[in-house]
Design an enzyme around this catalytic site. Structure first.
Site, PDB file in Angstrom:
ATOM      1  N   ARG A  99     -11.128  16.000 -20.905  1.00  6.54           N
ATOM      2  CA  ARG A  99     -12.356  16.224 -20.148  1.00  6.54           C
ATOM      3  C   ARG A  99     -13.541  15.699 -20.960  1.00  6.54           C
ATOM      4  O   ARG A  99     -13.510  15.693 -22.195  1.00  6.54           O
ATOM      5  CB  ARG A  99     -12.552  17.715 -19.868  1.00  6.54           C
ATOM      6  CG  ARG A  99     -13.753  17.997 -18.962  1.00  6.54           C
ATOM      7  CD  ARG A  99     -14.092  19.478 -18.863  1.00  6.54           C
ATOM      8  NE  ARG A  99     -15.272  19.668 -18.006  1.00  6.54           N
ATOM      9  CZ  ARG A  99     -15.911  20.819 -17.851  1.00  6.54           C
ATOM     10  NH1 ARG A  99     -15.514  21.892 -18.501  1.00  6.54           N
ATOM     11  NH2 ARG A  99     -16.971  20.901 -17.054  1.00  6.54           N
ATOM     12  N   HIS A 100     -14.578  15.262 -20.279  1.00  7.80           N
ATOM     13  CA  HIS A 100     -15.800  14.829 -20.942  1.00  7.80           C
ATOM     14  C   HIS A 100     -16.419  15.973 -21.738  1.00  7.80           C
ATOM     15  O   HIS A 100     -16.021  17.141 -21.611  1.00  7.80           O
ATOM     16  CB  HIS A 100     -16.810  14.331 -19.904  1.00  7.80           C
ATOM     17  CG  HIS A 100     -17.120  15.358 -18.855  1.00  7.80           C
ATOM     18  ND1 HIS A 100     -17.933  16.443 -19.085  1.00  7.80           N
ATOM     19  CD2 HIS A 100     -16.693  15.474 -17.571  1.00  7.80           C
ATOM     20  CE1 HIS A 100     -18.014  17.183 -18.001  1.00  7.80           C
ATOM     21  NE2 HIS A 100     -17.268  16.622 -17.057  1.00  7.80           N
TER      22      HIS A 100
ATOM     23  N   ARG B 103     -20.927  10.367 -17.707  1.00 12.88           N
ATOM     24  CA  ARG B 103     -20.535  11.297 -18.766  1.00 12.88           C
ATOM     25  C   ARG B 103     -19.120  11.033 -19.289  1.00 12.88           C
ATOM     26  O   ARG B 103     -18.833  11.295 -20.456  1.00 12.88           O
ATOM     27  CB  ARG B 103     -20.663  12.744 -18.278  1.00 12.88           C
ATOM     28  CG  ARG B 103     -19.858  13.090 -17.049  1.00 12.88           C
ATOM     29  CD  ARG B 103     -20.163  14.513 -16.587  1.00 12.88           C
ATOM     30  NE  ARG B 103     -19.470  14.870 -15.340  1.00 12.88           N
ATOM     31  CZ  ARG B 103     -19.941  14.603 -14.125  1.00 12.88           C
ATOM     32  NH1 ARG B 103     -21.095  13.960 -13.998  1.00 12.88           N
ATOM     33  NH2 ARG B 103     -19.269  14.968 -13.057  1.00 12.88           N
TER      34      ARG B 103
ATOM     35  N   ARG C  83     -22.350  18.734 -20.715  1.00 10.39           N
ATOM     36  CA  ARG C  83     -23.244  17.991 -19.819  1.00 10.39           C
ATOM     37  C   ARG C  83     -24.290  18.915 -19.233  1.00 10.39           C
ATOM     38  O   ARG C  83     -24.186  20.147 -19.340  1.00 10.39           O
ATOM     39  CB  ARG C  83     -22.437  17.357 -18.682  1.00 10.39           C
ATOM     40  CG  ARG C  83     -21.627  18.367 -17.887  1.00 10.39           C
ATOM     41  CD  ARG C  83     -21.280  17.873 -16.507  1.00 10.39           C
ATOM     42  NE  ARG C  83     -20.353  18.754 -15.801  1.00 10.39           N
ATOM     43  CZ  ARG C  83     -20.669  19.929 -15.271  1.00 10.39           C
ATOM     44  NH1 ARG C  83     -21.901  20.393 -15.368  1.00 10.39           N
ATOM     45  NH2 ARG C  83     -19.750  20.649 -14.632  1.00 10.39           N
TER      46      ARG C  83
ATOM     47  N   HIS D 189     -12.165  14.509 -16.034  1.00 11.70           N
ATOM     48  CA  HIS D 189     -12.918  15.714 -15.684  1.00 11.70           C
ATOM     49  C   HIS D 189     -12.056  16.965 -15.805  1.00 11.70           C
ATOM     50  O   HIS D 189     -10.835  16.883 -15.950  1.00 11.70           O
ATOM     51  CB  HIS D 189     -13.455  15.581 -14.261  1.00 11.70           C
ATOM     52  CG  HIS D 189     -14.221  14.316 -14.039  1.00 11.70           C
ATOM     53  ND1 HIS D 189     -15.588  14.239 -14.192  1.00 11.70           N
ATOM     54  CD2 HIS D 189     -13.812  13.061 -13.700  1.00 11.70           C
ATOM     55  CE1 HIS D 189     -15.991  12.999 -13.956  1.00 11.70           C
ATOM     56  NE2 HIS D 189     -14.931  12.271 -13.645  1.00 11.70           N
ATOM     57  N   ASP D 190     -12.718  18.132 -15.694  1.00 12.17           N
ATOM     58  CA  ASP D 190     -11.979  19.395 -15.758  1.00 12.17           C
ATOM     59  C   ASP D 190     -10.911  19.469 -14.672  1.00 12.17           C
ATOM     60  O   ASP D 190      -9.786  19.914 -14.912  1.00 12.17           O
ATOM     61  CB  ASP D 190     -12.929  20.589 -15.671  1.00 12.17           C
ATOM     62  CG  ASP D 190     -13.901  20.512 -14.503  1.00 12.17           C
ATOM     63  OD1 ASP D 190     -13.848  19.531 -13.731  1.00 12.17           O
ATOM     64  OD2 ASP D 190     -14.728  21.431 -14.352  1.00 12.17           O
TER      65      ASP D 190
END
Length: 425
Positions: free
Chosen positions: A46-47, A114, A50, A296-297
């Site tokens: 995941r990024h 992101r 943010r 992403h999550d």
């Protein structure tokens, strides 16, 4: 004379047992241990931290309250991935070269600021330039390619966003009996939120409810991390209940109702790609050592739900699911690890039905049921290629018939003309 106990100890049957045991053990002791060699690492992360994606109507912190606007990687997020990159350098120092090599490492990201920036920050920690790759002594960074594609065409890392059938399944889940039973304990709590947030109760409790409470929690969570003053109503208890609703949303997305079908349309797509990656990387001509997916999550959650190893929690920033492929003798095995806390080592993950060090063939067999045979068809897309082929076939048939009719008419007209000529003579 020896005692009776001593005589029994050295009886023929005892001596025979010792002889058999020695014959079994000594050959085993003489065999060298089978070497276990790491061949490939695939990771999905995941990024980093943010700003909120959006916020609720009554929030005093709007988009201009955040330095770079909504949904952008923060400096904290950059640091989280720089730290992850350094950890990966340490963990896989025996696998990777000290310097970046395009034949060994492939990086792909979703087409979102992101995730692209997280991948780049990660690579700074993983491959600080040395030797000939130092292009500017004042900058401890080198450009490394991060591949991506438009979100509308990304069927791998955000498959759920581009699958009509999956959207139908989520809507069906929101009206299912099991989902409404799990939501019941939160109904009274949700009734207290309209005055605070600006969302109506129908918005919060209706079919789009998960998105609305997701927005409230996400905004408060981000504001708390960055030391924004929270409203008086956003107590610890409120935030805990919103987190509970978040986890219910994850369950609704990937489980609870028609889980097998959901899995095939989301995380199963990534599992299939990972298995294909492994097959290609283990080919004799391949030099591939690492494949990195920045996402992403919900990408991580979908993957872990597909593998049936999810802990039901929202994957935190910079969380990373690792696949390590080892060569053991003439066979290959897969080990999985999940790093969701930078203060401890990643914890081991075991695929249900297999050992922690799972034979590649068995891993492939156990995951075959979550892989769609025709993802586009199962998502409800019309096969444009089939339409083109059908249209081309019809066009060819029409053209053929037209040419046939013209040929017949030409022959007929020629005979008439020849007949008229004979009569004139």
């Amino acid at each position: 004379m020896p005692s009776t106990a001593m005589a029994a100890r050295w009886s023929p049957s005892f001596l025979l047992s010792c002889f058999v045991l020695l014959n079994v053990c000594f050959p085993l002791l003489g065999q060298p241990a089978v070497e276990k060699k790491l061949k490939l690492v695939i990771m999905v992360f995941r990024h980093g931290d943010r700003s909120p994606i959006q916020t609720y109507p009554n929030d005093k912190y709007k988009e201009d309250s955040w330095p770079d606007g909504f949904g952008q990687l923060t400096q904290l997020g950059m640091d989280q991935h720089f730290e992850l990159g350094k950890y990966l350098r340490k963990r896989y120092s025996g696998l990777l070269n000290e310097t970046y090599n395009k034949n060994e490492v492939f990086v792909r990201s979703t087409d979102v600021d992101r995730t692209l920036m997280s991948a780049q920050a990660n690579l700074v920690g993983l491959f600080p330039p040395t030797g000939r790759q130092v292009w500017n002594p004042n900058i401890k960074w080198q450009p490394i390619p991060v591949h991506t594609m438009s979100q509308s065409n990304d069927m791998l890392l955000i498959a759920k966003e581009n699958c009509p059938r999956f959207a139908e399944l989520v809507n069906e889940t929101s009206t299912s009996e099991i989902f409404n039973e799990l939501k019941k304990p939160y109904v009274d709590f949700l009734k207290t939120l309209p005055n605070h947030t600006g969302y109506s109760f129908d918005q919060l409790i209706g079919s789009k409810g998960p998105y609305m409470w997701w927005t409230i929690y996400d905004a408060l969570f981000c504001e708390k991390i960055h030391n924004y003053t929270l409203p008086d109503w956003a107590t610890t208890t409120v935030i805990e209940k919103l987190l509970g609703l978040q986890e219910l949303s994850i369950a609704a997305y990937f489980g609870l109702y028609k889980q097998q079908e959901k899995t095939k349309l989301t995380g199963g797509v990534l599992v299939k790609a990972i298995i294909e990656n492994i097959t290609q990387a283990l080919a004799p001509s391949s030099k591939q050592k690492m494949i990195m997916y920045s996402a992403h999550d919900m990408t991580v959650a979908a993957l872990q739900s597909a593998l049936n190893v999810s802990n039901g929690k929202l994957p935190p920033y910079a969380s990373c699911h690792l696949f390590e492929i080892y060569e053991v003798g003439n066979d290959y095995t897969i080990e999985m690890y999940y790093r969701n806390d930078s203060s401890v080592e990643p914890y081991k993950i075991t695929l249900p039905g297999c050992s922690q060090s799972c034979p590649l063939e068995k891993f492939t067999d156990l995951t075959s049921s979550i892989i769609a045979k025709d993802w586009r068809k199962e998502c409800g897309f019309e096969d444009k290629n089939s339409d083109k082929v059908f249209g081309l076939t019809i066009a060819v048939i029409v053209l053929g018939l037209t040419l046939f009719v013209l040929a017949v008419m030409l022959i007929f007209c020629r005979k008439r003309l020849l007949g008229a000529s004979y009569e004139a003579v």
